[in-house]
Structure formats: structure tokens, C-alpha cells
Motif scaffolding. Structure first.
Motif, PDB file in Angstrom:
ATOM      1  N   ALA A   1       1.395  -4.637  -4.103  1.00 17.46           N
ATOM      2  CA  ALA A   1       0.032  -4.625  -3.578  1.00 17.46           C
ATOM      3  C   ALA A   1      -0.054  -3.599  -2.452  1.00 17.46           C
ATOM      4  O   ALA A   1       0.903  -3.398  -1.696  1.00 17.46           O
TER       5      ALA A   1
ATOM      6  N   SER B   1      -8.761  -2.905  -1.506  1.00 19.29           N
ATOM      7  CA  SER B   1      -7.579  -3.134  -2.338  1.00 19.29           C
ATOM      8  C   SER B   1      -7.362  -1.879  -3.177  1.00 19.29           C
ATOM      9  O   SER B   1      -8.231  -1.499  -3.972  1.00 19.29           O
TER      10      SER B   1
ATOM     11  N   THR C   1      -6.252  -0.820  -5.897  1.00 20.69           N
ATOM     12  CA  THR C   1      -5.889  -1.170  -7.266  1.00 20.69           C
ATOM     13  C   THR C   1      -5.963   0.068  -8.157  1.00 20.69           C
ATOM     14  O   THR C   1      -6.605   1.067  -7.820  1.00 20.69           O
TER      15      THR C   1
ATOM     16  N   THR D   1     -12.145  -3.044  -6.111  1.00 19.23           N
ATOM     17  CA  THR D   1     -11.314  -2.624  -4.981  1.00 19.23           C
ATOM     18  C   THR D   1     -11.632  -3.416  -3.713  1.00 19.23           C
ATOM     19  O   THR D   1     -11.184  -3.042  -2.621  1.00 19.23           O
TER      20      THR D   1
ATOM     21  N   SER E   1      -9.698  -8.578  -4.538  1.00 18.21           N
ATOM     22  CA  SER E   1      -8.606  -8.151  -5.417  1.00 18.21           C
ATOM     23  C   SER E   1      -7.308  -7.919  -4.641  1.00 18.21           C
ATOM     24  O   SER E   1      -6.398  -7.250  -5.122  1.00 18.21           O
TER      25      SER E   1
ATOM     26  N   ARG F   1      -3.005  -5.238 -11.371  1.00 18.60           N
ATOM     27  CA  ARG F   1      -3.760  -3.989 -11.189  1.00 18.60           C
ATOM     28  C   ARG F   1      -3.269  -3.169  -9.993  1.00 18.60           C
ATOM     29  O   ARG F   1      -3.996  -2.330  -9.477  1.00 18.60           O
ATOM     30  N   PHE F   2      -2.036  -3.397  -9.591  1.00 21.58           N
ATOM     31  CA  PHE F   2      -1.412  -2.575  -8.547  1.00 21.58           C
ATOM     32  C   PHE F   2      -0.283  -1.749  -9.164  1.00 21.58           C
ATOM     33  O   PHE F   2       0.268  -2.122 -10.208  1.00 21.58           O
TER      34      PHE F   2
END
Length: 254
Positions: free
Chosen positions: A73, A113, A115, A120, A124, A130-131
Motif C-alpha cells: 500500500a 491512495s 492505487t 484513489t 481505498s 490494487r496496489f
């Protein structure tokens, strides 16, 4: 003589609005970089480069030393002191490991975020799928809210990359749970590297000519010259008026 004085004064006053209305650069725009250094003895380093135009951010990250095959993340944090903790700062995790909340007062909360696709927002923040995985490079264009754009412009936004293999097992594990999600081990969310986004020196250098936007200071020297010219003109008009009065006094005395 009176006609000449009137013309000089009009010219001087006409120059003042030019100085006052000279276009100024948009301070929010520019290029920003962050050199992320390790936290939790992770061995991770990362470089973030971001270009801000209004509320649109183009950002790139390249990291080294992250756990291969594991998602990491990564976020832009704001709302704190705009600084990173030190690598030797202890926290509430296993053997004094620094957890996310331990340094929240320093780097703030999640604003963006980072991502790879989709949302974003802070919602999230733990969208694991999604990272980026491992040391994969990252690049994305993101639309920001006003508060986040202002924080970046002010040098108060912090990039944090998460995920640390504290015990060297080659995967996220351990008995201590994440302070963000108790279904995850702390290793999955503990901060691995941190850096503050700062304005690039190159983006602050004048590019020549009068410009608006782009974070450039170009044109400010022209505005200064215009203002100086107006001052000199006003000074010239005043000097002419004084000289005229002296001549008229001399003529009256003669």
C-alpha cells in the motif's frame, strides 16, 4: 511648462496600473519530488516525482528493497506536521516496530491512495489487490481535492509506502495484528519508507518572459522593472515641478 508637467504626471500614473496588474505565477503548480527513506529498518528507498497542474497530479514512484511478490500500500498523507518519523523511532508493534498510527501526528492521515486503477480516495487505503507488487514502478494521473493540492503546494504532503517483512520470513506474518485492519498482520501495513514532497528547484527557476501558471516565477523581474519605471517617472515629474517653482520664484525676485 505646465503642459509638460501634466504629460509627465499622466505617464507616471499610467505606469502604476501596469505594475499592479502584472501577472503572477500560480503558486499551486509545479514539480515536486520526495526521496523516501527507510522506516522499521526495512532497507527500502523510493523516489517520488509529481507534477501538479491545478488539481491534477501526475505522480511516479520507483522503489527498491520492498518484499517481492507482496502488495505494498502507498499513500499521500496530509493533515499532520508534514514530516516523517525517523528510522529509529519506536512504536507499538512487535519489538517496538512502528505502526501507522504511531506516527499519524507527524505525517497525517491518508488523503490519496496511490492505487494502480480505480478509486484513489482514502476509502481505498487498504485495497490490497490494487496496489503495486514488490518493486514495481508506479505511474498515474490523479484528480485531487483542493485541500490535498494546497498541502502539496505548501510542502506539507508526505508519501508513505507500507509493508515490511520484519522477521525475514519472506511473507507478511506474525502474531501482532495491523492497527488499521485486525484481519491483517502488522507487517502488511507497517510503514516501510517515507518522504516529504518538496518543490523541485528546477520548477522554481524563471523560464523567461511573462508567464502565468506552471509554478514559474518568470515575469516577476519584468513587473519589478515596470514598478521601478513608474517610480522613476513619478520622481521625474516631482523634480520637474520643483525646478519650475524655483525658476518662477527667481523670476519674481528679479
Amino acid at each position: 511648462m505646465r503642459k509638460s508637467l501634466t504629460a509627465a504626471a499622466a505617464l507616471a500614473l499610467g505606469a502604476l496600473p501596469l505594475a499592479l496588474s502584472a501577472p503572477a505565477a500560480n503558486a499551486a503548480d509545479g514539480t515536486f519530488t520526495a526521496n523516501l527513506t527507510q522506516l522499521n529498518d526495512s532497507g527500502v528507498t523510493s523516489t517520488a516525482t509529481a507534477t501538479l497542474k491545478g488539481n491534477t497530479l501526475d505522480i511516479k514512484l520507483q522503489s527498491q528493497g520492498l518484499l517481492e511478490g507482496a502488495p505494498h500500500a502507498q499513500h499521500i498523507h496530509i493533515g499532520g506536521m508534514g514530516v516523517c518519523p525517523t528510522n529509529d523511532q519506536e512504536g507499538s508493534g512487535a519489538n517496538g516496530a512502528l505502526q501507522v498510527s504511531d506516527a499519524a501526528d507527524q505525517y497525517g492521515g491518508i488523503a490519496v491512495s496511490l492505487t494502480t486503477d480505480g478509486d484513489t480516495s482514502p476509502d481505498s487505503g487498504l485495497a490490497v489487490k490494487r496496489f503495486p507488487t514488490g518493486n514495481a514502478s508506479y505511474s498515474r494521473t490523479i484528480k485531487l481535492d483542493d485541500k490535498t493540492a494546497s498541502a502539496i503546494s505548501a510542502g506539507k504532503a508526505v508519501v508513505v509506502v507500507h509493508g515490511v517483512d520484519l522477521d525475514g520470513s519472506g511473507k507478511y506474518d506474525g502474531d501482532v495484528k495491523s492497527d488499521l485492519d485486525d484481519s491483517l498482520p502488522e507487517e502488511a501495513t507497517d510503514p516501510a519508507a517515507c518522504g516529504v514532497l518538496q518543490a523541485s528547484q528546477m520548477s522554481q527557476m524563471p523560464a523567461g518572459g511573462v508567464q502565468t501558471g506552471g509554478g514559474s516565477t518568470a515575469g516577476t523581474e519584468d513587473a519589478g522593472l515596470i514598478a521601478l519605471g513608474g517610480t522613476l517617472l513619478v520622481g521625474g515629474a516631482g523634480a520637474a515641478l520643483i525646478a519650475s517653482r524655483r525658476r518662477r520664484t527667481a523670476e519674481d525676485q528679479a
